[in-house]
Design a protein around this motif. Structure first.
Motif, PDB file in Angstrom:
ATOM      1  N   GLN A 219     -68.433 -35.249   3.220  1.00 29.98           N
ATOM      2  CA  GLN A 219     -70.252 -35.527   2.487  1.00 29.98           C
ATOM      3  C   GLN A 219     -70.454 -36.604   3.082  1.00 29.98           C
ATOM      4  OE1 GLN A 219     -71.303 -32.467   2.730  1.00 29.98           O
ATOM      5  NE2 GLN A 219     -70.573 -31.210   2.872  1.00 29.98           N
ATOM      6  N   GLY A 220     -71.595 -37.475   1.460  1.00 29.32           N
ATOM      7  CA  GLY A 220     -71.320 -38.972   1.998  1.00 29.32           C
ATOM      8  C   GLY A 220     -70.969 -39.290   2.780  1.00 29.32           C
ATOM      9  N   MET A 221     -71.943 -40.647   3.463  1.00 30.26           N
ATOM     10  CA  MET A 221     -71.543 -41.919   3.585  1.00 30.26           C
ATOM     11  C   MET A 221     -72.413 -42.939   4.010  1.00 30.26           C
ATOM     12  SD  MET A 221     -70.755 -40.116   7.516  1.00 30.26           S
ATOM     13  CE  MET A 221     -72.339 -39.454   7.344  1.00 30.26           C
ATOM     14  N   LEU A 228     -66.624 -48.034   6.886  1.00 30.61           N
ATOM     15  CA  LEU A 228     -68.050 -46.672   6.668  1.00 30.61           C
ATOM     16  C   LEU A 228     -67.043 -46.273   5.808  1.00 30.61           C
ATOM     17  CD1 LEU A 228     -70.103 -44.994   7.580  1.00 30.61           C
ATOM     18  CD2 LEU A 228     -68.120 -43.186   8.832  1.00 30.61           C
ATOM     19  N   TYR A 229     -68.217 -45.965   4.314  1.00 27.63           N
ATOM     20  CA  TYR A 229     -67.231 -45.839   3.191  1.00 27.63           C
ATOM     21  C   TYR A 229     -67.555 -44.179   3.634  1.00 27.63           C
ATOM     22  CZ  TYR A 229     -66.528 -50.262   1.593  1.00 27.63           C
ATOM     23  OH  TYR A 229     -66.153 -51.613   1.581  1.00 27.63           O
ATOM     24  N   VAL A 230     -66.514 -43.590   2.965  1.00 27.32           N
ATOM     25  CA  VAL A 230     -67.309 -41.745   2.913  1.00 27.32           C
ATOM     26  C   VAL A 230     -66.240 -40.881   1.704  1.00 27.32           C
ATOM     27  CG1 VAL A 230     -65.753 -39.594   4.430  1.00 27.32           C
ATOM     28  CG2 VAL A 230     -66.289 -41.381   5.710  1.00 27.32           C
ATOM     29  N   ALA A 231     -67.840 -39.991   1.506  1.00 27.03           N
ATOM     30  CA  ALA A 231     -66.846 -39.196   0.331  1.00 27.03           C
ATOM     31  C   ALA A 231     -65.961 -38.099   0.690  1.00 27.03           C
ATOM     32  CB  ALA A 231     -68.459 -38.592  -0.685  1.00 27.03           C
ATOM     33  N   ASP A 232     -64.728 -37.967  -0.152  1.00 26.78           N
ATOM     34  CA  ASP A 232     -63.948 -37.156   0.610  1.00 26.78           C
ATOM     35  C   ASP A 232     -64.340 -35.500  -0.240  1.00 26.78           C
ATOM     36  OD1 ASP A 232     -62.395 -35.383   2.254  1.00 26.78           O
ATOM     37  OD2 ASP A 232     -60.296 -36.841   2.155  1.00 26.78           O
ATOM     38  N   THR A 233     -64.496 -35.041  -0.472  1.00 29.48           N
ATOM     39  CA  THR A 233     -65.693 -34.579  -1.876  1.00 29.48           C
ATOM     40  C   THR A 233     -64.501 -33.635  -1.946  1.00 29.48           C
ATOM     41  OG1 THR A 233     -67.873 -34.919  -0.344  1.00 29.48           O
ATOM     42  CG2 THR A 233     -67.653 -33.010  -2.333  1.00 29.48           C
ATOM     43  N   GLU A 234     -63.451 -32.938  -1.445  1.00 29.03           N
ATOM     44  CA  GLU A 234     -62.996 -31.679  -1.740  1.00 29.03           C
ATOM     45  C   GLU A 234     -61.247 -32.595  -2.156  1.00 29.03           C
ATOM     46  OE1 GLU A 234     -62.991 -27.696  -0.715  1.00 29.03           O
ATOM     47  OE2 GLU A 234     -64.616 -27.630  -0.164  1.00 29.03           O
ATOM     48  N   ASN A 235     -61.102 -33.141  -1.559  1.00 29.12           N
ATOM     49  CA  ASN A 235     -59.925 -34.481  -2.342  1.00 29.12           C
ATOM     50  C   ASN A 235     -60.423 -35.148  -2.954  1.00 29.12           C
ATOM     51  OD1 ASN A 235     -57.727 -33.515   0.213  1.00 29.12           O
ATOM     52  ND2 ASN A 235     -58.685 -34.810   1.614  1.00 29.12           N
ATOM     53  N   ILE A 289     -61.309 -38.902 -10.014  1.00 29.85           N
ATOM     54  CA  ILE A 289     -62.809 -38.835 -10.093  1.00 29.85           C
ATOM     55  C   ILE A 289     -63.157 -37.020  -9.942  1.00 29.85           C
ATOM     56  CG2 ILE A 289     -63.820 -40.992  -9.110  1.00 29.85           C
ATOM     57  CD1 ILE A 289     -63.236 -40.222  -6.368  1.00 29.85           C
ATOM     58  N   ASN A 290     -64.379 -36.465  -9.023  1.00 27.22           N
ATOM     59  CA  ASN A 290     -64.139 -35.436  -9.753  1.00 27.22           C
ATOM     60  C   ASN A 290     -65.707 -34.752  -8.470  1.00 27.22           C
ATOM     61  OD1 ASN A 290     -65.667 -32.745  -9.757  1.00 27.22           O
ATOM     62  ND2 ASN A 290     -65.334 -32.669 -12.350  1.00 27.22           N
ATOM     63  N   SER A 291     -65.923 -34.318  -7.168  1.00 30.18           N
ATOM     64  CA  SER A 291     -66.309 -34.354  -5.960  1.00 30.18           C
ATOM     65  C   SER A 291     -67.368 -34.769  -6.242  1.00 30.18           C
ATOM     66  CB  SER A 291     -66.960 -32.749  -7.049  1.00 30.18           C
ATOM     67  OG  SER A 291     -66.260 -31.790  -6.489  1.00 30.18           O
ATOM     68  N   PRO A 292     -67.015 -36.291  -5.003  1.00 34.04           N
ATOM     69  CA  PRO A 292     -68.186 -37.556  -5.309  1.00 34.04           C
ATOM     70  C   PRO A 292     -68.851 -36.913  -3.344  1.00 34.04           C
ATOM     71  CG  PRO A 292     -66.127 -38.016  -4.018  1.00 34.04           C
ATOM     72  CD  PRO A 292     -65.803 -37.293  -4.773  1.00 34.04           C
ATOM     73  N   TRP A 293     -70.135 -36.779  -3.146  1.00 29.06           N
ATOM     74  CA  TRP A 293     -71.247 -35.983  -2.104  1.00 29.06           C
ATOM     75  C   TRP A 293     -71.130 -36.976  -2.021  1.00 29.06           C
ATOM     76  CZ3 TRP A 293     -69.969 -31.404  -3.401  1.00 29.06           C
ATOM     77  CH2 TRP A 293     -71.019 -30.063  -2.226  1.00 29.06           C
ATOM     78  N   ALA A 294     -72.381 -38.202  -2.502  1.00 29.03           N
ATOM     79  CA  ALA A 294     -72.948 -38.832  -1.915  1.00 29.03           C
ATOM     80  C   ALA A 294     -72.689 -40.581  -2.121  1.00 29.03           C
ATOM     81  CB  ALA A 294     -75.113 -38.577  -1.847  1.00 29.03           C
ATOM     82  N   GLY A 356     -77.579 -36.300  -3.671  1.00 24.55           N
ATOM     83  CA  GLY A 356     -78.064 -37.696  -2.323  1.00 24.55           C
ATOM     84  C   GLY A 356     -79.095 -38.254  -3.139  1.00 24.55           C
ATOM     85  N   LEU A 357     -78.397 -39.862  -2.351  1.00 27.13           N
ATOM     86  CA  LEU A 357     -79.189 -40.951  -2.624  1.00 27.13           C
ATOM     87  C   LEU A 357     -79.618 -41.586  -1.346  1.00 27.13           C
ATOM     88  CD1 LEU A 357     -75.319 -41.921  -4.047  1.00 27.13           C
ATOM     89  CD2 LEU A 357     -78.076 -40.935  -5.151  1.00 27.13           C
ATOM     90  N   THR A 358     -80.777 -41.909  -2.249  1.00 31.47           N
ATOM     91  CA  THR A 358     -81.453 -42.822  -0.937  1.00 31.47           C
ATOM     92  C   THR A 358     -81.931 -44.019  -2.210  1.00 31.47           C
ATOM     93  OG1 THR A 358     -83.028 -42.920   1.107  1.00 31.47           O
ATOM     94  CG2 THR A 358     -83.707 -41.694  -0.799  1.00 31.47           C
TER      95      THR A 358
END
Length: 524
Positions: A219-221, A228-235, A289-294, A356-358
């Motif tokens: 999901q989020g990057m 580039l950092y990536v939230a590998d959500t389901e992993n 960790i648990n479902s990182p999304w953004a 979501g984050l901004t």
């Protein structure tokens, strides 16, 4: 009732001789998402003895629509029948009160097991392993396989598959797309010309070069220089991509979902020092960790919308520590100090599936999806969480108050927003379940729709979307991950015109094939 993922309606009598697991779920719910892999394990191990039936009992209005449920079935890659319980008739009959809830029915039609909340496959395996010999000996167990007519068998290949988040970098003329259901990251320029694809497309967690790395529904990057950092959500991992050397590495998580006991790593400092919030920190590679999304980078840290435990986490970019930054771990929309001194303590900030984050450089803005709210999280650790738009001031039903209303912050309502993007005093929001893009004044909270009719679709004029989830900005344009349409849309902020980005050079991946008929099986 409407049935999906099967040719027609099912009744329990049709499944006589099978164990039947009723999974009461709603597709917005992170806890429901968490047990889907567990159900898949059970279906694979007990394919001849067990049938799972998803009973979709909606929370949000948007989730009552069968077409939207169908998209969720495809997005979550569900391989069992689902009934649309939009009027909560089955829910009421079975006295269900929360998502997820599971009932197990035996081959003779008796309810023999109840489980509320998340569970592991092993728990149900123990029940089935103990029970199957009894029904087999009695001759009441039907072990003929059943094949269901899945929605996945009728899909056409697409370049992108349920893209979740998107990130534009104007300086380098690059667009990073989380091609979530293709389990990869796609890089184009801002005009849509393909530059790179990161990941094999197969679900996995392998590190390495672009051609061999694997993800699981990322999901989020976040972009920091050439990383580039990536939230590998389901992993349940954080990954980093060296864009110069084209290498992927895992930097946080254990590759499994962190439990509630692991929501709070060890205390790293005395909570009373300098009146700062307590620090629950661990080493990134040894902390579940648990479902990182953004993701959002700020100064020397990476902030993480951790949807699973309903918190905002923070990781140092030098990868020395990770842990909660805001949220007491209770699912709610509550303002207050960042962190409690005791886990789950009342009187501190609460979030509900932040997604979501901004930021404007001073404040972190959060799309808090389950409470249909936009939250403000200060970078100053002594300050408190506030709600810009949403339900925090309600005395009850904070997670069940939503709508599609523009106007002042007090009057406005959103429906399960998943994306936010700050530009020049405005927080652009993917109001996901309203199929709209809205502009929120970052000071007053006033809300205005700038694109989207509210009806799902792919039209550019008037603009239509289908559950848009990600937003980013470059060159006066918003780039939108139009998730259920499998497209990237572009909104010109000056003209308010919407167009569809053509991705040049990206080949579609194959879709799921219908299996050969099983001898003695029954197609449903």
């Amino acid at each position: 009732m409407e049935w999906l993922n099967t040719k027609g309606p099912l009744e329990l009598k049709d499944l006589k001789g099978k164990f039947v697991l009723l999974d009461f779920w709603t597709y917005c719910c992170i806890n429901c998402m968490h047990i889907l892999p567990e159900l898949k394990k059970l279906e694979q191990e007990y394919g001849n003895q067990l049938v799972v039936i998803g009973v979709h009992s909606a929370k949000f209005d948007n989730e009552k629509d069968a077409a939207n449920i169908g998209e969720a079935i495809l997005r979550y890659e569900i391989e069992h029948p689902v009934v649309n319980d939009d009027q909560l008739k089955i829910w009421t009959t079975y006295f269900v009160s929360s998502w997820p809830t599971m009932y197990l029915i035996d081959p003779e039609g008796n309810v023999v097991y109840l489980r509320r909340g998340e569970f592991q496959a092993e728990e149900i395996q123990q029940v089935l392993n103990a029970a199957i010999p009894y029904y087999r000996q009695n001759g009441t167990l039907n072990e003929k396989p059943i094949e269901f007519d899945l929605l996945a068998y009728s899909q056409e290949p697409t370049q992108l598959r349920f893209p979740g988040k998107i990130l534009a970098d104007e300086a380098s003329n690059r667009l990073f797309i989380a091609d979530s259901n293709h389990n990869r990251i796609v890089i184009t320029n801002l005009e849509g010309e393909l530059q790179d694809v990161i990941g094999t497309g197969e679900i996995g967690s392998a590190d390495g070069d672009y051609a061999s790395a694997q993800f699981d529904h990322p999901q989020g990057m976040a972009l920091v220089q050439d990383t580039l950092y990536v939230a590998d959500t389901e992993n349940h991992l954080l990954r980093k991509i060296d864009l110069k050397n084209k290498k992927v590495a895992t930097i946080a998580g254990l590759g499994r979902q962190g439990t509630s006991n692991e929501t709070w790593p060890g205390m790293g400092a005395n909570p009373t020092v300098d009146n700062l919030p307590p620090r629950y920190i661990g080493t990134p590679k040894t902390t579940a960790i648990n479902s990182p999304w953004a993701l959002w980078p700020h100064e020397d840290s990476l902030y993480i919308a951790m949807a699973g435990p309903h918190q905002i986490w923070k990781m140092k970019l030098d990868e020395s520590e990770i842990g909660p930054y805001a949220g007491n771990g209770q699912e709610d929309i509550v303002d207050g100090p960042l962190l409690p001194s005791i886990p789950y303590q009342q009187g501190f900030s609460s979030f509900a599936q932040p997604s979501g984050l901004t930021s404007d450089g001073k404040t972190l803005f959060v799309a808090d999806s389950e409470g249909s709210s936009i939250r403000e999280v200060p970078f100053n650790p002594r300050a408190s969480v506030k709600t810009l738009v949403g339900t925090s001031k309600l005395s009850s039903a904070r997670l069940f108050t939503f709508g599609d209303v523009d106007g002042t912050a007090r009057r406005a309502k959103l429906q399960h927003p998943l994306g936010v993007c700050y530009v020049d005093g405005v927080i652009y929001t993917a109001d996901t379940y309203n199929n709209k893009i809205k502009a929120i004044d970052a000071k007053t909270g006033a809300v205005k729709t700038i694109a989207g009719t509210g009806k799902p679709g792919t039209a550019d004029d008037p603009a239509q979307f289908d559950e848009p989830a990600g937003l980013t900005h470059a060159g006066g344009k918003l780039y939108i991950a139009d998730t259920n349409n499998h497209l990237i849309r572009v909104l010109d902020l000056e003209t308010k015109q919407v167009s569809t980005l053509e991705i040049k050079g990206l080949k579609p991946l194959p879709v799921k094939n219908r299996p050969q008929a099983v001898a003695g099986g029954n197609a449903q």
